[in-house]
Scaffold this motif. Structure first.
Motif, PDB file in Angstrom:
ATOM      1  N   PHE A   4      -3.653  -6.268   3.733  1.00 25.04           N
ATOM      2  CA  PHE A   4      -3.783  -4.966   4.382  1.00 25.04           C
ATOM      3  C   PHE A   4      -4.937  -4.178   3.772  1.00 25.04           C
ATOM      4  O   PHE A   4      -5.701  -3.543   4.471  1.00 25.04           O
ATOM      5  N   LEU A   5      -5.062  -4.211   2.454  1.00 27.49           N
ATOM      6  CA  LEU A   5      -6.137  -3.534   1.730  1.00 27.49           C
ATOM      7  C   LEU A   5      -6.891  -4.558   0.903  1.00 27.49           C
ATOM      8  O   LEU A   5      -6.308  -5.521   0.408  1.00 27.49           O
ATOM      9  N   GLN A   6      -8.167  -4.277   0.761  1.00 32.77           N
ATOM     10  CA  GLN A   6      -8.975  -5.162  -0.066  1.00 32.77           C
ATOM     11  C   GLN A   6      -9.937  -4.305  -0.879  1.00 32.77           C
ATOM     12  O   GLN A   6     -10.647  -3.470  -0.318  1.00 32.77           O
ATOM     13  N   VAL A   7      -9.946  -4.491  -2.180  1.00 31.87           N
ATOM     14  CA  VAL A   7     -10.859  -3.768  -3.057  1.00 31.87           C
ATOM     15  C   VAL A   7     -12.177  -4.527  -3.059  1.00 31.87           C
ATOM     16  O   VAL A   7     -12.234  -5.694  -3.425  1.00 31.87           O
ATOM     17  N   ASP A  11     -12.839  -1.607 -10.261  1.00 34.46           N
ATOM     18  CA  ASP A  11     -11.614  -2.174 -10.814  1.00 34.46           C
ATOM     19  C   ASP A  11     -10.573  -1.056 -10.896  1.00 34.46           C
ATOM     20  O   ASP A  11     -10.379  -0.453 -11.948  1.00 34.46           O
ATOM     21  N   PRO A  12      -9.886  -0.744  -9.770  1.00 29.69           N
ATOM     22  CA  PRO A  12      -8.928   0.360  -9.788  1.00 29.69           C
ATOM     23  C   PRO A  12      -7.681   0.011 -10.600  1.00 29.69           C
ATOM     24  O   PRO A  12      -7.269  -1.143 -10.679  1.00 29.69           O
ATOM     25  N   THR A  13      -7.101   1.039 -11.177  1.00 32.48           N
ATOM     26  CA  THR A  13      -5.860   0.856 -11.922  1.00 32.48           C
ATOM     27  C   THR A  13      -4.707   0.753 -10.920  1.00 32.48           C
ATOM     28  O   THR A  13      -4.852   1.142  -9.754  1.00 32.48           O
ATOM     29  N   PRO A  14      -3.573   0.254 -11.350  1.00 30.85           N
ATOM     30  CA  PRO A  14      -2.416   0.208 -10.443  1.00 30.85           C
ATOM     31  C   PRO A  14      -2.019   1.602  -9.925  1.00 30.85           C
ATOM     32  O   PRO A  14      -1.572   1.742  -8.783  1.00 30.85           O
ATOM     33  N   GLU A  15      -2.194   2.634 -10.750  1.00 30.97           N
ATOM     34  CA  GLU A  15      -1.860   3.994 -10.315  1.00 30.97           C
ATOM     35  C   GLU A  15      -2.794   4.457  -9.205  1.00 30.97           C
ATOM     36  O   GLU A  15      -2.375   5.123  -8.251  1.00 30.97           O
ATOM     37  N   GLU A  16      -4.076   4.120  -9.306  1.00 32.93           N
ATOM     38  CA  GLU A  16      -5.035   4.508  -8.272  1.00 32.93           C
ATOM     39  C   GLU A  16      -4.733   3.781  -6.962  1.00 32.93           C
ATOM     40  O   GLU A  16      -4.790   4.376  -5.888  1.00 32.93           O
ATOM     41  N   LEU A  17      -4.403   2.508  -7.055  1.00 29.69           N
ATOM     42  CA  LEU A  17      -4.028   1.768  -5.847  1.00 29.69           C
ATOM     43  C   LEU A  17      -2.761   2.337  -5.213  1.00 29.69           C
ATOM     44  O   LEU A  17      -2.665   2.457  -3.989  1.00 29.69           O
ATOM     45  N   ALA A  18      -1.803   2.718  -6.039  1.00 29.98           N
ATOM     46  CA  ALA A  18      -0.562   3.305  -5.525  1.00 29.98           C
ATOM     47  C   ALA A  18      -0.850   4.629  -4.827  1.00 29.98           C
ATOM     48  O   ALA A  18      -0.251   4.934  -3.786  1.00 29.98           O
ATOM     49  N   ALA A  19      -1.764   5.419  -5.373  1.00 26.23           N
ATOM     50  CA  ALA A  19      -2.116   6.696  -4.747  1.00 26.23           C
ATOM     51  C   ALA A  19      -2.765   6.470  -3.384  1.00 26.23           C
ATOM     52  O   ALA A  19      -2.457   7.169  -2.410  1.00 26.23           O
ATOM     53  N   VAL A  20      -3.645   5.494  -3.282  1.00 18.69           N
ATOM     54  CA  VAL A  20      -4.310   5.198  -2.007  1.00 18.69           C
ATOM     55  C   VAL A  20      -3.286   4.705  -0.982  1.00 18.69           C
ATOM     56  O   VAL A  20      -3.285   5.139   0.177  1.00 18.69           O
ATOM     57  N   VAL A  21      -2.397   3.840  -1.383  1.00 20.18           N
ATOM     58  CA  VAL A  21      -1.376   3.333  -0.467  1.00 20.18           C
ATOM     59  C   VAL A  21      -0.461   4.458  -0.009  1.00 20.18           C
ATOM     60  O   VAL A  21      -0.090   4.542   1.169  1.00 20.18           O
ATOM     61  N   THR A  22      -0.118   5.368  -0.904  1.00 18.83           N
ATOM     62  CA  THR A  22       0.744   6.501  -0.546  1.00 18.83           C
ATOM     63  C   THR A  22       0.071   7.394   0.481  1.00 18.83           C
ATOM     64  O   THR A  22       0.695   7.815   1.463  1.00 18.83           O
ATOM     65  N   VAL A  23      -1.191   7.696   0.284  1.00 24.57           N
ATOM     66  CA  VAL A  23      -1.920   8.558   1.222  1.00 24.57           C
ATOM     67  C   VAL A  23      -2.040   7.885   2.583  1.00 24.57           C
ATOM     68  O   VAL A  23      -1.802   8.513   3.627  1.00 24.57           O
ATOM     69  N   LEU A  24      -2.374   6.606   2.599  1.00 25.74           N
ATOM     70  CA  LEU A  24      -2.503   5.905   3.877  1.00 25.74           C
ATOM     71  C   LEU A  24      -1.166   5.790   4.606  1.00 25.74           C
ATOM     72  O   LEU A  24      -1.100   5.926   5.829  1.00 25.74           O
ATOM     73  N   THR A  25      -0.105   5.581   3.877  1.00 24.24           N
ATOM     74  CA  THR A  25       1.221   5.503   4.492  1.00 24.24           C
ATOM     75  C   THR A  25       1.631   6.849   5.082  1.00 24.24           C
ATOM     76  O   THR A  25       2.169   6.923   6.193  1.00 24.24           O
ATOM     77  N   ALA A  26       1.364   7.929   4.347  1.00 22.30           N
ATOM     78  CA  ALA A  26       1.710   9.268   4.842  1.00 22.30           C
ATOM     79  C   ALA A  26       0.922   9.607   6.103  1.00 22.30           C
ATOM     80  O   ALA A  26       1.465  10.183   7.057  1.00 22.30           O
ATOM     81  N   ARG A  27      -0.338   9.241   6.142  1.00 23.60           N
ATOM     82  CA  ARG A  27      -1.152   9.518   7.332  1.00 23.60           C
ATOM     83  C   ARG A  27      -0.674   8.694   8.520  1.00 23.60           C
ATOM     84  O   ARG A  27      -0.662   9.167   9.651  1.00 23.60           O
ATOM     85  N   ALA A  28      -0.289   7.458   8.278  1.00 22.88           N
ATOM     86  CA  ALA A  28       0.181   6.605   9.371  1.00 22.88           C
ATOM     87  C   ALA A  28       1.500   7.126   9.936  1.00 22.88           C
ATOM     88  O   ALA A  28       1.712   7.115  11.153  1.00 22.88           O
TER      89      ALA A  28
END
Length: 68
Positions: A4-7, A11-28
């Motif tokens: 679904f996502l590809q970096v 080299d993002p941290t797991p917290e940064e990836l979680a933040a991006v996934v949260t924002v995209l999920t909320a928008r969807a």
């Protein structure tokens, strides 16, 4: 199944990836309309439990048993 996502860079941290996934999920979720409410069954209607007033006057006893 394709990811679904590809970096692509960095080299993002797991917290940064979680933040991006949260924002995209909320928008969807905000973009999809809520489901339409189901119509209430007449059997579940609480007004069915209310009693109608009985007719008054001459012949009222006969009219009380006739359907409306």
């Amino acid at each position: 199944m394709a990811p679904f996502l590809q970096v692509v860079r960095g080299d993002p941290t797991p917290e940064e990836l979680a933040a991006v996934v949260t924002v995209l999920t909320a928008r969807a979720r905000a973009a999809t309309p809520p489901p339409a409410p189901r119509p209430r069954s007449a059997w579940a209607d609480p007004t069915r439990r209310l009693r109608r007033t009985l007719p008054h006057g001459p012949g009222a006893w006969r009219a009380s048993s006739l359907p409306h």
